[in-house]
Design a protein around this motif. Structure first.
Motif, PDB file in Angstrom:
ATOM      1  N   PRO A  19       0.817  -1.217   0.000  1.00  0.00           N
ATOM      2  CA  PRO A  19       0.000   0.000   0.000  1.00  0.00           C
ATOM      3  C   PRO A  19       0.849   1.264   0.000  1.00  0.00           C
ATOM      4  O   PRO A  19       1.907   1.321   0.623  1.00  0.00           O
ATOM      5  CB  PRO A  19      -0.799  -0.124   1.304  1.00  0.00           C
ATOM      6  CG  PRO A  19      -0.837  -1.595   1.594  1.00  0.00           C
ATOM      7  CD  PRO A  19       0.471  -2.129   1.109  1.00  0.00           C
ATOM      8  N   VAL A  20       0.346   2.275  -0.690  1.00  0.00           N
ATOM      9  CA  VAL A  20       1.027   3.563  -0.796  1.00  0.00           C
ATOM     10  C   VAL A  20       0.150   4.634  -0.163  1.00  0.00           C
ATOM     11  O   VAL A  20      -1.047   4.730  -0.473  1.00  0.00           O
ATOM     12  CB  VAL A  20       1.319   3.932  -2.263  1.00  0.00           C
ATOM     13  CG1 VAL A  20       2.029   5.280  -2.340  1.00  0.00           C
ATOM     14  CG2 VAL A  20       2.142   2.846  -2.945  1.00  0.00           C
ATOM     15  N   VAL A  21       0.726   5.440   0.703  1.00  0.00           N
ATOM     16  CA  VAL A  21       0.006   6.560   1.315  1.00  0.00           C
ATOM     17  C   VAL A  21       0.669   7.854   0.862  1.00  0.00           C
ATOM     18  O   VAL A  21       1.845   8.095   1.165  1.00  0.00           O
ATOM     19  CB  VAL A  21       0.012   6.465   2.851  1.00  0.00           C
ATOM     20  CG1 VAL A  21      -0.679   7.687   3.465  1.00  0.00           C
ATOM     21  CG2 VAL A  21      -0.669   5.172   3.311  1.00  0.00           C
ATOM     22  N   ASP A  22      -0.065   8.656   0.141  1.00  0.00           N
ATOM     23  CA  ASP A  22       0.413   9.947  -0.336  1.00  0.00           C
ATOM     24  C   ASP A  22       0.134  10.981   0.758  1.00  0.00           C
ATOM     25  O   ASP A  22      -1.027  11.302   1.033  1.00  0.00           O
ATOM     26  CB  ASP A  22      -0.316  10.314  -1.628  1.00  0.00           C
ATOM     27  CG  ASP A  22       0.180  11.609  -2.255  1.00  0.00           C
ATOM     28  OD1 ASP A  22       0.888  12.374  -1.563  1.00  0.00           O
ATOM     29  OD2 ASP A  22      -0.144  11.856  -3.428  1.00  0.00           O
ATOM     30  N   LEU A  23       1.176  11.492   1.381  1.00  0.00           N
ATOM     31  CA  LEU A  23       0.993  12.416   2.503  1.00  0.00           C
ATOM     32  C   LEU A  23       0.539  13.801   2.071  1.00  0.00           C
ATOM     33  O   LEU A  23       0.286  14.656   2.926  1.00  0.00           O
ATOM     34  CB  LEU A  23       2.288  12.509   3.312  1.00  0.00           C
ATOM     35  CG  LEU A  23       2.697  11.220   4.032  1.00  0.00           C
ATOM     36  CD1 LEU A  23       3.985  11.424   4.814  1.00  0.00           C
ATOM     37  CD2 LEU A  23       1.581  10.723   4.960  1.00  0.00           C
ATOM     38  N   SER A  24       0.438  14.027   0.763  1.00  0.00           N
ATOM     39  CA  SER A  24      -0.121  15.300   0.302  1.00  0.00           C
ATOM     40  C   SER A  24      -1.647  15.251   0.239  1.00  0.00           C
ATOM     41  O   SER A  24      -2.302  16.274   0.030  1.00  0.00           O
ATOM     42  CB  SER A  24       0.442  15.655  -1.081  1.00  0.00           C
ATOM     43  OG  SER A  24      -0.022  14.755  -2.077  1.00  0.00           O
TER      44      SER A  24
ATOM     45  N   LEU B 166      -6.349   5.222   4.660  1.00  0.00           N
ATOM     46  CA  LEU B 166      -5.402   4.368   3.932  1.00  0.00           C
ATOM     47  C   LEU B 166      -4.398   3.737   4.883  1.00  0.00           C
ATOM     48  O   LEU B 166      -4.041   2.560   4.751  1.00  0.00           O
ATOM     49  CB  LEU B 166      -4.678   5.179   2.862  1.00  0.00           C
ATOM     50  CG  LEU B 166      -5.497   5.612   1.642  1.00  0.00           C
ATOM     51  CD1 LEU B 166      -4.670   6.539   0.758  1.00  0.00           C
ATOM     52  CD2 LEU B 166      -5.954   4.391   0.843  1.00  0.00           C
ATOM     53  N   VAL B 167      -3.921   4.522   5.849  1.00  0.00           N
ATOM     54  CA  VAL B 167      -2.957   4.024   6.830  1.00  0.00           C
ATOM     55  C   VAL B 167      -3.573   2.891   7.649  1.00  0.00           C
ATOM     56  O   VAL B 167      -2.952   1.829   7.832  1.00  0.00           O
ATOM     57  CB  VAL B 167      -2.487   5.162   7.751  1.00  0.00           C
ATOM     58  CG1 VAL B 167      -1.763   4.611   8.975  1.00  0.00           C
ATOM     59  CG2 VAL B 167      -1.563   6.111   6.999  1.00  0.00           C
ATOM     60  N   VAL B 168      -4.781   3.087   8.140  1.00  0.00           N
ATOM     61  CA  VAL B 168      -5.441   2.067   8.954  1.00  0.00           C
ATOM     62  C   VAL B 168      -5.633   0.782   8.164  1.00  0.00           C
ATOM     63  O   VAL B 168      -5.353  -0.324   8.647  1.00  0.00           O
ATOM     64  CB  VAL B 168      -6.788   2.589   9.495  1.00  0.00           C
ATOM     65  CG1 VAL B 168      -7.610   1.452  10.091  1.00  0.00           C
ATOM     66  CG2 VAL B 168      -6.555   3.669  10.539  1.00  0.00           C
ATOM     67  N   ARG B 169      -6.091   0.899   6.927  1.00  0.00           N
ATOM     68  CA  ARG B 169      -6.317  -0.286   6.107  1.00  0.00           C
ATOM     69  C   ARG B 169      -5.014  -1.042   5.858  1.00  0.00           C
ATOM     70  O   ARG B 169      -4.963  -2.265   5.937  1.00  0.00           O
ATOM     71  CB  ARG B 169      -6.966   0.120   4.777  1.00  0.00           C
ATOM     72  CG  ARG B 169      -7.536  -1.063   3.987  1.00  0.00           C
ATOM     73  CD  ARG B 169      -8.264  -0.584   2.745  1.00  0.00           C
ATOM     74  NE  ARG B 169      -9.200   0.489   3.046  1.00  0.00           N
ATOM     75  CZ  ARG B 169      -9.223   1.667   2.425  1.00  0.00           C
ATOM     76  NH1 ARG B 169      -8.345   1.938   1.465  1.00  0.00           N
ATOM     77  NH2 ARG B 169     -10.124   2.572   2.750  1.00  0.00           N
TER      78      ARG B 169
ATOM     79  N   GLY C 138      -7.334   7.801  12.249  1.00  0.00           N
ATOM     80  CA  GLY C 138      -8.063   6.719  11.601  1.00  0.00           C
ATOM     81  C   GLY C 138      -8.743   5.780  12.589  1.00  0.00           C
ATOM     82  O   GLY C 138      -9.760   5.157  12.265  1.00  0.00           O
ATOM     83  N   LEU C 139      -8.191   5.673  13.802  1.00  0.00           N
ATOM     84  CA  LEU C 139      -8.771   4.813  14.838  1.00  0.00           C
ATOM     85  C   LEU C 139      -9.651   5.589  15.815  1.00  0.00           C
ATOM     86  O   LEU C 139     -10.142   5.018  16.789  1.00  0.00           O
ATOM     87  CB  LEU C 139      -7.652   4.118  15.623  1.00  0.00           C
ATOM     88  CG  LEU C 139      -6.846   3.062  14.862  1.00  0.00           C
ATOM     89  CD1 LEU C 139      -5.646   2.619  15.703  1.00  0.00           C
ATOM     90  CD2 LEU C 139      -7.706   1.868  14.498  1.00  0.00           C
TER      91      LEU C 139
END
Length: 335
Positions: A29-34, A43-46, A149-150
């Motif tokens: 998984p990729v998380v775009d911090l922008s 996205l982070v939680v998933r 996210g939590l």
């Protein structure tokens, strides 16, 4: 740190490559911090639930800084063996190691520098000091996204735990030199054996050389494609406990490439030694029971570093540990 005599290559465990079908699944998984925080947080939680690993892009950390530190690392590892061994005082935490990983028999085709990150430390360069500061800010942001996210309040509950003044940080530089591949029967050499990270999270950056692999929920192994422009975030054991198992402490390993040199830089974020670790009430459902008994970070850290890499380190702290697991872990920990 006492440098033990180097094990020969024939003592380093062999790894069978992943099956062809699994080997093609190399995208994490990729998380775009922008992206807006709420979208990035989901996205982070998933990713933490499904993989225990993700990479962040648009992180704002200068690649020029990263490459400067990498160049310093390569320069250090190019020194004569005796000079590298003398680089750290005997009473300092960690130091230089070659092939021997820890004191319990684990070996790999690598050499490394390992040391504690403390408020009063004296990093061996201003570049490293600048890099550690940048990674600490990145880790704090990622942990805040996890908390959002939590639905954990306050938003900095996790980041204060892992990046506060008293937090127990460790920095590691790994150098995997070209090692002869064991081509017989399709095996290759272990670079760093399978394990989970004990801390809350780890932030990893490596050069453009393959080797990192992660284990999926079904126990299969897949390669993680290198990306020298991004940072990889690993969920650690402590975060798995804090989320009562919702987040997955990812089992991972490194396979010796055999041809190309791999350099990785990992910052491990642990809480203060006296911090008590238990599932956070805000992540627990109604009448949900904790899967783990409460422990301090110091207690868990000592147990983790007395174990073998591949041990189920959390097994001793689960509330329902099987007799077989308990006996196995107790034997390995010399309890």
């Amino acid at each position: 740190m006492v440098v033990l005599s180097n094990p020969s290559l024939d003592q380093i465990p062999l790894i069978r490559p992943p099956k062809a079908a699994a080997a093609s699944v190399s995208v994490v998984p990729v998380v775009d911090l922008s992206e807006p925080d709420n979208a990035a947080a989901q996205l982070v939680v998933r990713a933490c639930q499904d993989f225990g690993l993700f990479k962040v892009t648009n992180h704002g950390i200068s690649m020029e800084l990263v490459r400067r530190l990498e160049a310093e690392a390569v320069s250090f590892f190019s020194l004569p063996p005796l000079e590298k061994q003398r680089s750290c005082s005997p009473d300092s935490f960690g130091g230089y190691g070659n092939k021997t990983i820890g004191a319990n028999g684990d070996v790999g085709c690598l050499e490394y520098l390992l040391f504690a990150v403390t408020p009063n430390q004296r990093p061996f360069s201003s570049t490293l000091r600048e890099y550690l500061s940048a990674i600490r800010k990145l880790a704090a942001l990622v942990l805040e996204l996890m908390a959002e996210g939590l639905a954990i309040e306050p938003r900095d509950a996790l980041s204060k735990l892992a990046t506060g003044e008293q937090s127990d940080g460790i920095f590691r530089l790994n150098h995997y030199p070209p090692c002869p591949l064991q081509l017989l029967h399709g095996f290759s050499l272990t670079g760093f054996g399978e394990h989970t990270d004990p801390q809350v999270i780890s932030v990893l950056r490596s050069n453009n050389t393959s080797g990192l692999q992660i284990s999926l929920k079904d126990g299969s192994w897949i390669p993680v494609a290198p990306d020298e422009e991004s940072f990889f975030i690993n969920v650690g054991d402590a975060l798995q406990v804090l989320t009562n198992g919702r987040f997955r402490s990812v089992k991972h390993r490194v396979v010796a490439n055999g041809v190309d040199t791999r350099v990785s830089m990992i910052y491990f974020f642990g809480p203060a030694l006296g911090e008590r670790i238990a599932p956070l009430p805000q992540v627990m459902g109604e009448e949900e029971q904790s899967r783990y008994r409460e422990f301090t970070w110091e207690e868990y850290k000592k147990a983790a570093y007395r174990s073998r890499l591949s041990d189920n380190r959390l097994g001793l702290f689960e509330k329902e540990t099987s007799d077989q697991t308990q006996r196995s872990l107790s034997h390995n920990l010399h309890v």
